[in-house]
Design a protein around this motif. Structure first.
Motif, short mmCIF file in Angstrom:
data_model
loop_
_atom_site.label_atom_id
_atom_site.label_comp_id
_atom_site.label_asym_id
_atom_site.label_seq_id
_atom_site.Cartn_x
_atom_site.Cartn_y
_atom_site.Cartn_z
N TRP A 249 31.53 30.74 60.45
CA TRP A 249 31.97 31.07 59.09
C TRP A 249 31.05 32.14 58.54
N GLN A 250 31.62 33.29 58.15
CA GLN A 250 30.88 34.47 57.71
C GLN A 250 30.94 34.60 56.18
N LEU A 251 29.80 34.90 55.58
CA LEU A 251 29.75 35.20 54.14
C LEU A 251 30.48 36.51 53.89
N PHE B 164 25.78 33.68 58.01
CA PHE B 164 26.88 32.93 58.60
C PHE B 164 26.41 31.54 58.99
N TYR B 165 27.37 30.65 59.13
CA TYR B 165 27.15 29.30 59.65
C TYR B 165 27.87 29.19 60.98
N LYS C 110 22.50 28.03 60.45
CA LYS C 110 22.77 29.02 59.41
C LYS C 110 21.78 30.16 59.63
N ASP D 74 38.90 29.21 54.33
CA ASP D 74 38.01 29.64 53.25
C ASP D 74 37.13 28.50 52.79
N TYR E 107 32.96 32.12 52.09
CA TYR E 107 32.91 32.31 53.54
C TYR E 107 34.32 32.24 54.10
#
Length: 149
Positions: free
Chosen positions: A37-39, A61-62, A72, A129, A144
């Motif tokens: 998951w990207q900011l 990102f996570y 993270k 999201d 994210y």
């Protein structure tokens, strides 16, 4: 013999249901596949304080692993920081909003939380999201999206 097979099929059906059955398919995927998951967006409490892409203060990102662990990573001013911990997938009792509760085991400086402890909450806005809850106590709003590995 047919009755035994039917009984086995019924038992499998009854016992295969989990507490995750109300969660959307993409959220339940967290239990079975690695997800990144990207900011993509930061926002403040002031109007027009939103930034995206390279205009954000940092990139992060996570990566969520099916075993319930996460990593993270944040890059800020050319320095990469990392945090690790565990997560659970849960649902608010008063509505159908699903969320991740993260518990950090390292990298406490990357925690975005109002709690002041080692936990962080990320809320599903849709299957692809996530948003943090840090903005509720004057932290930045962080959004994210799920990205391909």
């Amino acid at each position: 013999m047919k009755n035994i097979i039917l009984l086995i099929v019924i038992c499998i059906g009854l016992f295969s249901c989990t507490s995750s059955e109300d969660l959307e398919t993409g959220e339940v995927d967290l239990l079975y596949a690695v997800q990144k998951w990207q900011l993509i967006r930061m926002s403040g409490s002031f109007e027009n304080s939103e930034s995206t892409g390279s205009n954000m203060e940092w990139q992060e990102f996570y990566v969520f692993n099916p075993a319930g662990s996460f990593v993270k990573k944040r890059e800020r001013d050319g320095i990469v920081s990392e945090a690790t911990g565990t997560f659970i997938l849960a649902e608010y009792d008063n509505d159908d909003m699903d969320y991740l509760e993260l518990t950090y085991t390292s990298g406490e400086n990357l925690i975005g939380s109002c709690n002041g402890d080692r936990t962080e909450i990320l809320v599903f806005r849709s299957v692809n999201d996530l948003s943090n809850t840090w903005q509720a106590c004057d932290g930045p709003g962080l959004d994210y999206v799920r990205v391909a590995d």
